[in-house]
Design a protein around this motif. Structure first.
Motif: not given
Length: 310
Positions: A27-32, A46-54, A76-86
């Motif tokens: 979830d690249g914009t996990i929000g609430g 399974g596994r969930l990776i939750g990303i948000d810059q906020d 805590h990051d921007n989803f645009s960095n998804i490759s590096n995050i993973l």
């Protein structure tokens, strides 16, 4: 923490992701964490990776997902960095991704974030509050031509040039520090007759400035391409957009990635060697139902597009 958020197109997203109980989902914009909670409920091993810059969203997600923490990793990051995050998480492939784009209800409702034209606050609009570039910089430092360009292109505002001119004239004598000041300037720039109908006169300009501050459109196409490279065969990508510029980028990128050949039609044989990477699941975007709109009017401009890795 006061973090109110209503997940948009929740059932449609969960169905669209076609969740595998042992899969890895992002979830690249996990929000609430509304979408994420429903995803993780369906995971066995399974596994969930939750990303948000906020960072407020990350804290809220920790609270909402505390009963599933063995299956969740928050970043805590921007989803645009998804490759590096993973890469950092030693994950090579994933089974699905959700991007819920735009501003969250929390960001709009908390006046101090400076996203809302309905609440007077400092001109901020940073989704990532560690950034040193805010709406104040755009409004007070951009040239008249630069302001007109982003308001016209990102806000699709017909009065963009006039609004930019009024902003520059005002700041000759005073800095524009607050959303209230900016709203007053916009109202003066747009002729009274043009303010009678349609949305709030500041809506398009605030949208444009927010997009510029957070580089929302600049990162979208490349991020989709990066996601497709790391999707498993049969994995799904679901993207919710809230305005036509985002939706156009998603639609065109999905289309480009779904084509086998992009050679000019006059060529007798294919020389581009392009291979189809996506199958488009939604020929037309999925829109909120009337029932959902009655409960959450902010969902009215939402559009969901879904594609699958081939």
């Amino acid at each position: 923490m006061d973090f109110k958020h209503v997940s948009v197109l929740l059932n449609e997203v969960i169905e669209g992701l076609n969740i595998r109980e042992n899969g890895i989902y992002v979830d690249g914009t996990i929000g609430g964490a509304g979408h994420s909670k429903e995803i993780v409920k369906r995971l066995k091993n399974g596994r969930l990776i939750g990303i948000d810059q906020d960072m407020n969203a990350i804290r809220k997600a920790e609270e909402e997902l505390k009963h599933y923490i063995d299956k969740v990793t928050l970043v805590h990051d921007n989803f645009s960095n998804i490759s590096n995050i993973l890469n950092r998480l030693n994950i090579d492939v994933i089974d699905g991704v959700l991007l819920d784009l735009g501003v969250s209800s929390h960001q709009l409702d908390v006046a101090e974030r400076g996203f809302s034209y309905k609440k007077d606050a400092f001109l901020d609009m940073r989704m990532d509050r560690s950034s040193d570039f805010s709406a104040w910089d755009v409004v007070n430092k951009y040239s008249e031509d630069e302001l007109a360009k982003i308001i016209r292109e990102y806000g699709e505002e017909r009065w963009a040039s006039r609004i930019a001119k009024f902003i520059v004239e005002y700041r000759k004598n005073n800095a524009i520090d607050t959303t209230g000041q900016l709203v007053d300037i916009i109202k003066k720039a747009i002729p009274k007759g043009a303010r009678k109908d349609g949305p709030h006169p500041s809506k398009r300009t605030f949208q444009a400035i927010r997009i510029e501050v957070n580089n929302e459109l600049g990162i979208l196409k490349q991020t989709i391409e990066d996601i497709v490279k790391i999707l498993n065969k049969g994995g799904r990508i679901c993207i919710i957009t809230f305005h036509s510029l985002e939706d156009r980028i998603v639609k065109e990128t999905f289309k480009q990635l779904s084509l086998d050949c992009v050679c000019p039609p006059e060529l007798p044989v294919c020389v581009c060697n392009k291979k189809r990477e996506l199958k488009i699941i939604t020929k037309k975007p999925i829109l909120p139902s009337n029932e959902e709109l009655s409960k959450n009017p902010r969902a009215r401009s939402a559009k969901l597009r879904i594609a699958e890795k081939v």
